[in-house]
Design an enzyme around this catalytic site. Structure first.
Site, PDB file in Angstrom:
ATOM      1  N   CYS A 132       0.782  -1.183  -0.015  1.00 24.75           N
ATOM      2  CA  CYS A 132      -0.117  -0.079   0.079  1.00 24.75           C
ATOM      3  C   CYS A 132       0.956   1.192  -0.084  1.00 24.75           C
ATOM      4  O   CYS A 132       0.824   2.220  -0.759  1.00 24.75           O
ATOM      5  CB  CYS A 132      -0.955   0.050   1.185  1.00 24.75           C
ATOM      6  SG  CYS A 132      -1.962   1.466   1.126  1.00 24.75           S
ATOM      7  N   THR A 133       1.833   1.302   0.791  1.00 26.16           N
ATOM      8  CA  THR A 133       2.436   2.598   1.058  1.00 26.16           C
ATOM      9  C   THR A 133       4.027   2.501   0.750  1.00 26.16           C
ATOM     10  O   THR A 133       4.857   3.585   0.579  1.00 26.16           O
ATOM     11  CB  THR A 133       2.479   3.162   2.376  1.00 26.16           C
ATOM     12  OG1 THR A 133       2.767   2.370   3.512  1.00 26.16           O
ATOM     13  CG2 THR A 133       1.018   3.576   2.856  1.00 26.16           C
TER      14      THR A 133
END
Lengths: 405, 146
Positions: free
Chosen positions: B51-52
């Site tokens: 995700c990040t």
């Protein structure tokens, strides 16, 4: 003046510790915490009043229906809509935008038509329009953003064509904190007879919203970002549009008459509220809005701007720190990176120091990538935050540099 | 050393650190020390959907049929985690890797931070390594039959 000590007591979740450190909650852009009055209302409703709305002949159903419709009125007054039936309850901003993209799209959008969004939109205000364009063979156009994080409004006139059917733009950027001049935008669009949808997800809690003064055609927001429960949202639409648009969901409560040959839809707002609504969420949202008004919404707005400005000035003292979004009109949000430290690493260390922030692309990939980066660290403020908490963030960031720099 | 023994060794190393900051500093150290990945594998083809932070993983078989894993990440803490995964898995046979149980994350006391969520992509990383192992294992088995 707001009494912050007193206010913080209204939000019991803020008093806790994480990893043995006092919680510093700076992720209000993702969701806000709920005041006791909202929590107590929800509990009371389930304990004493729960009953489905618009259906029963019995006492509880009537009480809940009255409360539900009172919440609609509260929302109407809060955004200054002309009619209560222009307020449609949904699940949130995303479902509101999807509803408009479907219903408006069905009625007005054809192959070759154009929809305009801005370059600073959240995915929720991009993807539903993209889906509409794919469905209809329409074209999505983008109003660009300056390096500082302002819309390039001077380009809007040229971007709009005779094929433009709708302009969808955010009130406040969820990444940059920019407050867009929505009234001006609507004026330009209306000069070309183009209706405007305003995404109020990050605006409703930081800005005074007046849909009649703004003259926007649609305005959408989520309950959970304005201290209300999750799973409730609002779609405001001008009566004229909502009457012309077909419903996007069929079911109970949205009909006047059903036969197997043909169904006659209900009038507004019920036409757009198929099935059992989240009436407890709606009533909780009403309570949250009442709480804000009682606390003093003008003071809340001023305080959040003050926190954003204080945080900006404090963070700018950190060597190597770069702020994304430096518009002259900002509120509530500070997005940044320190040197070449990855936002995820920063977020992980901040978390261990008790500071809750968001990291990543914040569901606005096109905007974030336009800066040539993959993500930022975002601190987002609510009126219950304090300058001391900003100082804790500042010191925590120095620790991040010590560990990772 | 087999996969289980390596995990035990990592748990022992971490046991001398009693606070999170030392553990993280160690992870950061591991991330910094990790040998660079061949840049030709730092492409979307080898990118794991996290995700990040971005993670690239590549695996190949050496002459003895052992899986050699190389990886990279743009986040240093993630890179430290990947370095641990490589230490645990790389150099073992696909058969061992595909059946191995991953226990050290819990035991080093990083579970709450490195829980297999989409935020750090840990689950996706482990899944990708197992997929490599399964693919190589299947290939080895069909090679034997021929």
């Amino acid at each position: 003046m707001l009494d912050v000590e007193k206010i913080r007591k209204d939000f019991p979740i803020l008093g806790q510790q994480v990893y043995g450190k006092p919680l510093v909650y700076l992720d209000n852009g993702a969701t806000t915490q709920k005041p006791t009055i909202v929590l107590e209302t929800i509990e009371r409703l389930y304990n004493k009043e729960n009953s489905n709305v618009h259906r029963g002949v019995h006492h509880l159903s009537n009480v809940t229906t009255e409360n539900y419709e009172a919440a609609r009125k509260t929302v109407q007054d809060f955004i200054h809509a002309e009619h209560a039936h222009e307020i449609i309850f949904t699940h949130g901003t995303t479902s509101s935008i999807n509803a408009v993209a479907f219903s408006f799209g069905e009625r007005y959008v054809q192959a070759g038509d154009e929809i305009i969004v801005s370059g600073m939109e959240h995915h929720a205000n991009i993807v539903p329009w993209q889906m509409l364009c794919e469905r209809k063979g329409a074209i999505l156009k983008v109003l660009p953003v300056t390096e500082k994080g302002d819309l390039q409004l001077e380009k809007l006139d040229d971007l709009i064509s005779e094929k433009t059917k709708l302009l969808a733009v955010t009130q406040v950027s969820n990444v940059l904190g920019t407050i867009n001049p929505v009234k001006k935008i609507v004026k330009i669009a209306h000069a070309h007879n183009v209706p405007v949808l305003i995404d109020g997800a990050q605006g409703i809690q930081h800005e005074k919203t007046d849909v009649q003064e703004t003259d926007c055609d649609f305005y959408v927001f989520s309950g959970h970002k304005i201290y209300g429960p999750t799973g409730i949202g609002v779609l405001y639409g001008k009566e004229k549009w909502l009457n012309e648009m077909p419903p996007y969901q069929g079911g109970g409560d949205m009909i006047k008459k059903v036969t197997f040959e043909k169904t006659i839809y209900e009038d507004l707002p019920l036409k757009f509220e198929a099935g059992t609504m989240n009436y407890i969420g709606a009533i909780g949202l009403g309570k949250a809005i009442e709480y804000l008004q009682k606390t003093g919404f003008d003071d809340i707005i001023a305080r959040e701007q003050e926190l954003e400005e204080y945080a900006t000035s404090r963070l700018m003292q950190i060597p190597g720190l770069r702020i994304f979004g430096t518009s002259d009109h900002k509120t509530g949000i500070v997005s940044f990176l320190i040197g070449d430290i990855h936002p995820y690493d920063t977020g992980m260390i901040l978390d261990k120091l008790g500071v809750a922030v968001r990291t990543g692309h914040h569901c606005a990939e096109p905007l974030v990538e336009s800066y040539g980066i993959t993500g930022t660290v975002r601190a987002s403020f609510a009126f219950y935050n304090t300058k001391e908490e900003v100082d804790i963030l500042y010191n925590a960031l120095l620790k991040v540099i010590e560990m990772l720099g | 050393m087999d996969i289980e023994e390596i995990q035990k060794e990592i748990v022992e190393e971490f046991s001398i650190y009693d606070d999170w900051m030392d553990k993280y500093n160690y992870l950061i150290e591991l991330g910094k020390e990790m040998p660079a990945m061949d840049p030709k594998y730092r492409t979307d083809q080898y990118l794991i959907d996290g995700c990040t932070s971005r993670v690239w993983i590549h695996a190949e078989l050496d002459d003895e049929g052992k899986m050699i894993i190389t990886a990279d990440s743009d986040a240093i803490i993630t890179k430290g985690i990947v370095a641990l995964l490589i230490r645990v898995f790389s150099g073992h046979s696909p058969e061992e890797i595909k059946d191995a149980e991953l226990t050290f994350i819990d035991e080093v006391g990083l579970k709450e931070n490195l829980s297999p969520t989409r935020a750090n992509g840990l689950l996706s990383m482990v899944h990708q390594i197992r997929m490599y192992a399964l693919a190589f294992y299947t290939k080895q088995q069909s090679g034997k039959k021929e």
